[in-house]
Design a protein around this motif. Sequence first.
Motif: not given
Length: 365
Positions: A284-301
């Motif tokens: 999240d702290s970089s524009d180089f990488y991204s994850n599309p999942v809404e924060k509340k539903y993000r996997s821990l695994m």
Amino acid sequence: MMKRVYNFSAGPAMLPGPVIERLREETGDWHGVGMAAMEMSHRSAEFISIAEKAEADLRDLLSIPDSYKVLFMQGGATAQFAVVPMNLCAPGDTADYLVTGYWSRKAAKEAARFCQANIALDTAVNGDTSIAEESQWRLSDKAAFFHYVTNETIGGVRLPTVPVTKAPLVVDMSSSILSELINVNDYGIIYAGAQKNIGPVGLTIVIVRDELLNERKGNGQKDTIPMVLDYRKMADAGSMLNTPPTFSWYAAGLVFEWLKAQGGIEKMAARNRAKADRLYQAIDSSDFYSNPVEKKYRSLMNIPFMLADESLNALFLEQAVERGLTSLKGHRTVGGMRASIYNAMPDEGVDALVAFMSEFERTNG
Ligand SMILES: Cc1ncc(COP(=O)(O)O)c(C=O)c1O
């Protein structure tokens, strides 16, 4: 010195180092009996002691009440997609399915061959990156059960709450079991393939409430279930109706011992949360990488992440391997990268990945 990499595979996945050591030590001669666990008759006193201890330790780790049976089955979670409706539904019965990604979609499709599978929600509309609130789910009146997947291994989506439904909850926990605290009483059935957080592939754990086992449907389906897929028959035979997957059962037992030595699930859960936070923070702290999942539903695994410039994917994977960080390629349906960080992934593995991501961004950003 044995070479060990940080293996981010979604499954079969990394096993804890100390468990690999035990396997090495005990292969050939288990506790002085002159043979390996995998060479023993499943009816032998030695193997029965291994099997019973594994079950007792699992019960202890998850505080499984006596009113639940623990079955050690085969066929993977995929077999359970069919086995669940076979056991719980008479033909024509309805079951509700929450579809939050690849695996729950597959489960619903397979179930439709054995019952009326009502899709309570399908998150395909938003690309499987979020889950609508429970008030928006379309539940049927008389569902035999409500099925969902706690953690979608491919999309990296996790349902953070336990649904409240009239029907018993049947849950595929393949990629989250033993990673966080659960209350077994919330569920009718919990099942999980072993090859992520339990041990080697070949074993499927099914935790089933007695009440569901004892329910007998009057009109036929029960009598046509192959006996090795019939929960009641498997339970009555102590999962030894036929030859069980002895090696995987034994190795799972070593993992359970290791988990207890780590302080149990509460301790693992805190570590898992910290590992996931560190990785999401890096993404999240970089524009180089991204994850599309809404924060509340993000996997821990299972943490998928994309590179803004996809033409760098191959180079990223190649350089990761050079640093001993393997199996980071994302699932073909999602693309990009995916880091699976089950219990066995040490903090150092996540630190090494985060350091590499930052270095790669510096050189290629
Ligand atoms: C959540 C989930 N369910 C089911 C499966 C299928 O498991 P198996 O290959 O054991 O049938 C997987 C495998 O990756 C999974 O992650």
